[in-house]
Scaffold this motif. Structure first.
Motif, PDB file in Angstrom:
ATOM      1  N   HIS A   8     -55.078  43.145 -91.684  1.00 51.45           N
ATOM      2  CA  HIS A   8     -53.840  42.988 -92.334  1.00 51.45           C
ATOM      3  C   HIS A   8     -53.157  41.622 -91.957  1.00 51.45           C
ATOM      4  N   ASN A   9     -52.479  41.222 -93.028  1.00 54.41           N
ATOM      5  CA  ASN A   9     -51.446  39.851 -92.722  1.00 54.41           C
ATOM      6  C   ASN A   9     -50.263  40.133 -93.246  1.00 54.41           C
ATOM      7  N   GLY A  10     -49.024  40.115 -92.412  1.00 58.81           N
ATOM      8  CA  GLY A  10     -47.914  40.157 -93.218  1.00 58.81           C
ATOM      9  C   GLY A  10     -46.977  38.910 -93.029  1.00 58.81           C
ATOM     10  N   ILE A  11     -46.561  38.603 -94.163  1.00 63.74           N
ATOM     11  CA  ILE A  11     -45.580  37.244 -94.122  1.00 63.74           C
ATOM     12  C   ILE A  11     -44.243  37.621 -94.819  1.00 63.74           C
ATOM     13  N   ALA A  12     -43.251  37.153 -94.193  1.00 66.85           N
ATOM     14  CA  ALA A  12     -41.675  37.486 -94.592  1.00 66.85           C
ATOM     15  C   ALA A  12     -41.628  36.516 -95.999  1.00 66.85           C
ATOM     16  N   VAL A  13     -41.273  37.366 -97.162  1.00 70.97           N
ATOM     17  CA  VAL A  13     -40.985  36.668 -98.148  1.00 70.97           C
ATOM     18  C   VAL A  13     -39.488  36.044 -97.993  1.00 70.97           C
ATOM     19  N   ASP A  14     -38.708  36.823 -97.373  1.00 71.47           N
ATOM     20  CA  ASP A  14     -37.330  36.267 -96.866  1.00 71.47           C
ATOM     21  C   ASP A  14     -37.061  36.879 -95.612  1.00 71.47           C
ATOM     22  N   ASP A  15     -35.813  36.602 -94.927  1.00 73.59           N
ATOM     23  CA  ASP A  15     -35.549  37.112 -93.687  1.00 73.59           C
ATOM     24  C   ASP A  15     -35.819  38.536 -93.713  1.00 73.59           C
ATOM     25  N   CYS A  16     -36.624  39.189 -92.846  1.00 73.47           N
ATOM     26  CA  CYS A  16     -36.899  40.467 -92.927  1.00 73.47           C
ATOM     27  C   CYS A  16     -37.042  41.323 -91.565  1.00 73.47           C
ATOM     28  N   MET A  17     -37.193  42.474 -91.619  1.00 74.60           N
ATOM     29  CA  MET A  17     -37.405  43.392 -90.701  1.00 74.60           C
ATOM     30  C   MET A  17     -38.413  44.444 -91.073  1.00 74.60           C
ATOM     31  N   THR A  18     -39.339  44.801 -90.047  1.00 78.42           N
ATOM     32  CA  THR A  18     -40.256  45.903 -90.454  1.00 78.42           C
ATOM     33  C   THR A  18     -40.525  46.564 -89.364  1.00 78.42           C
ATOM     34  N   TYR A  19     -40.578  48.079 -89.644  1.00 78.65           N
ATOM     35  CA  TYR A  19     -40.357  49.061 -88.608  1.00 78.65           C
ATOM     36  C   TYR A  19     -41.988  49.706 -88.652  1.00 78.65           C
ATOM     37  N   SER A  20     -42.579  49.485 -87.786  1.00 75.07           N
ATOM     38  CA  SER A  20     -43.925  50.024 -87.489  1.00 75.07           C
ATOM     39  C   SER A  20     -44.170  51.305 -86.741  1.00 75.07           C
ATOM     40  N   ILE A  21     -44.551  52.335 -87.189  1.00 68.06           N
ATOM     41  CA  ILE A  21     -44.836  53.608 -86.384  1.00 68.06           C
ATOM     42  C   ILE A  21     -46.101  53.659 -85.879  1.00 68.06           C
ATOM     43  N   GLY A  22     -46.591  53.510 -84.608  1.00 67.41           N
ATOM     44  CA  GLY A  22     -47.660  53.437 -84.292  1.00 67.41           C
ATOM     45  C   GLY A  22     -48.239  54.759 -83.614  1.00 67.41           C
ATOM     46  N   PHE A  23     -49.573  55.038 -83.748  1.00 67.36           N
ATOM     47  CA  PHE A  23     -50.108  56.117 -83.248  1.00 67.36           C
ATOM     48  C   PHE A  23     -51.097  55.895 -82.137  1.00 67.36           C
ATOM     49  N   ARG A  24     -51.145  56.249 -81.165  1.00 68.20           N
ATOM     50  CA  ARG A  24     -51.967  55.949 -80.037  1.00 68.20           C
ATOM     51  C   ARG A  24     -53.698  56.332 -80.015  1.00 68.20           C
ATOM     52  N   ALA A  25     -54.379  55.431 -79.770  1.00 69.83           N
ATOM     53  CA  ALA A  25     -55.672  55.892 -79.891  1.00 69.83           C
ATOM     54  C   ALA A  25     -56.422  55.385 -78.725  1.00 69.83           C
ATOM     55  N   PRO A  26     -56.366  56.117 -77.399  1.00 68.70           N
ATOM     56  CA  PRO A  26     -57.133  55.574 -76.347  1.00 68.70           C
ATOM     57  C   PRO A  26     -58.797  55.448 -76.520  1.00 68.70           C
ATOM     58  N   SER A  27     -59.112  54.431 -76.112  1.00 67.33           N
ATOM     59  CA  SER A  27     -60.604  54.285 -75.848  1.00 67.33           C
ATOM     60  C   SER A  27     -61.343  55.267 -75.334  1.00 67.33           C
ATOM     61  N   GLN A  28     -62.597  55.436 -75.700  1.00 68.52           N
ATOM     62  CA  GLN A  28     -63.314  56.631 -74.913  1.00 68.52           C
ATOM     63  C   GLN A  28     -63.609  56.259 -73.597  1.00 68.52           C
ATOM     64  N   GLN A  29     -63.653  55.011 -73.150  1.00 72.01           N
ATOM     65  CA  GLN A  29     -63.731  54.622 -71.820  1.00 72.01           C
ATOM     66  C   GLN A  29     -62.708  54.937 -71.103  1.00 72.01           C
TER      67      GLN A  29
END
Length: 382
Positions: free
Chosen positions: A199-220
């Motif tokens: 994915h690629n996010g490009i601001a159309v105008d001055d903007c703020m994005t709120y990213s709610i992330g969910f952890r995914a530890p590697s098997q290692q």
């Protein structure tokens, strides 16, 4: 702070015409989902200036990404006023992790995603970019909901398998990004992306994005950390011994007899289901390395503390992580075994991050809460 809707009154984030159960069945870790007006009236939680101030805080994790003359530049925080004063007019992005550690409404926002277990929740990251700003096309190894605050951002996405990155860039930016779909997200719109979806996010105008992330530890990582956990819990007696040691023509050779005996010793490594629950509870609630808790300088007495929480209720500190097991709780990497009465009360704190005023509790619960208060893990709602 941005003047906006009262998030605490909203029970859950809207997924459009998709129910949470159907979302988990049809979209979670499977395919993207665009939701228009997922949070009606949402325009963000903080201003650009407040985000910049947070990026200068030594307790916050922040990054500044600038694209200049076709090259990417990355600066890790804490940033300084000098860093921010010399920013170009375009093609830069400021990102701050763990905003939920500093802002109560940010944790309220995360609570709208309770249809996904707390064990998977990581943090709320907030990014600001002027018109044209972004961090380039990339993959994430985790699930993320991209909720648009102020302004608008154009998102391009692709299910491509080509993961070649631009050489010598400080970020893992895809060299051959081929967008397949794109949308412009306005305030309150949201885009869900499963792991490894370009994915690629490009601001159309001055903007703020709120990213709610969910952890995914590697098997290692899981295997490594579980072995560390077992190291602290497994006790065994005896020593390696070889009373029947045989002469070897090559003293450097690791003999079959030694390998066989060590193999037998290593078979003593075993675990039960309770060991896995304990490991996950401790590992997933362990604070990140930069997180510290402020203990009260002059703790109230137990009597005064109990009086206050019965009047005001109690809540987890914004930095606290609390998970529940079958008959125990895990808070910030610590384990507390509890009785049935205490469990019924504390499960509400674990699920909802707070207990209401006038909550009846037994002596065990009172003592546990007081200890957590002294440790800086909880606060009264005053």
């Amino acid at each position: 702070m941005v003047k906006e809707l009262n998030i605490s009154r909203i029970k859950t984030i809207s997924l459009g015409d998709v129910t949470p159960k159907n979302f988990l069945r049809d979209y979670w870790q499977k395919q993207p989902l665009l939701v228009r007006n997922a949070l009606p009236g949402f325009n963000g939680l903080l201003t650009r200036e407040e985000l910049m101030a947070l990026a200068c805080d030594g307790d916050a994790q922040s990054r500044l990404v600038i694209q200049r003359n076709g090259k990417w530049h990355l600066t890790h925080g804490p940033l300084s006023d000098h860093d921010l004063a010399k920013l170009p007019k375009k093609q830069w992005t400021l990102l701050v992790q763990d905003v939920n550690h500093f802002l109560a409404p940010a944790r309220d926002l995360l609570s709208k995603f309770r249809f996904i277990p707390h064990t998977r929740l990581d943090d709320l990251m907030v990014s600001y970019a002027p018109k044209g700003g972004g961090i380039g096309p990339h993959f994430d190894s985790y699930d993320v909901f991209l909720l648009q605050g102020m302004g608008s951002r154009r998102w391009q996405i692709s299910a491509q398998l080509d993961d070649e990155f631009i050489a010598d860039a400080p970020l893992r930016i895809l060299k051959n990004f081929q967008p397949e779909q794109e949308w412009v997200l306005n305030p309150g719109d949201m885009l869900y992306l499963p792991p490894k979806y370009a994915h690629n996010g490009i601001a159309v105008d001055d903007c703020m994005t709120y990213s709610i992330g969910f952890r995914a530890p590697s098997q290692q990582e899981l295997i490594t950390q579980f072995l560390v956990h077992l190291q602290d819990t497994i006790l065994t007696d005896g020593w390696y011994s070889d009373p029947d040691l045989q002469w070897q023509s090559h003293p450097s050779k690791i003999s079959a007899a030694m390998q066989s005996q060590v193999s037998s010793i290593l078979k003593k490594i075993n675990w039960e289901r309770d060991d896995i629950e304990d490991f996950l509870g401790i590992y997933l609630s362990e604070p990140k390395s930069h997180v510290f808790f402020a203990q009260p300088a002059k703790p109230s007495s137990l009597r005064v503390f109990l009086k206050r929480i019965k009047e005001n209720g109690v809540q987890l500190d914004l930095k606290s992580r609390m998970l529940s097991g079958r008959d125990k709780f895990f808070i910030n990497g610590e384990t507390v075994q509890v009785g049935a009465d205490a469990y019924k009360i504390l499960i509400e704190l674990a699920d909802n991050y707070e207990l209401p005023p006038a909550c009846e509790m037994d002596k065990e619960t009172e003592e546990i809460l007081y200890q957590w208060y002294v440790s800086g893990y909880i606060l009264d709602n005053n």
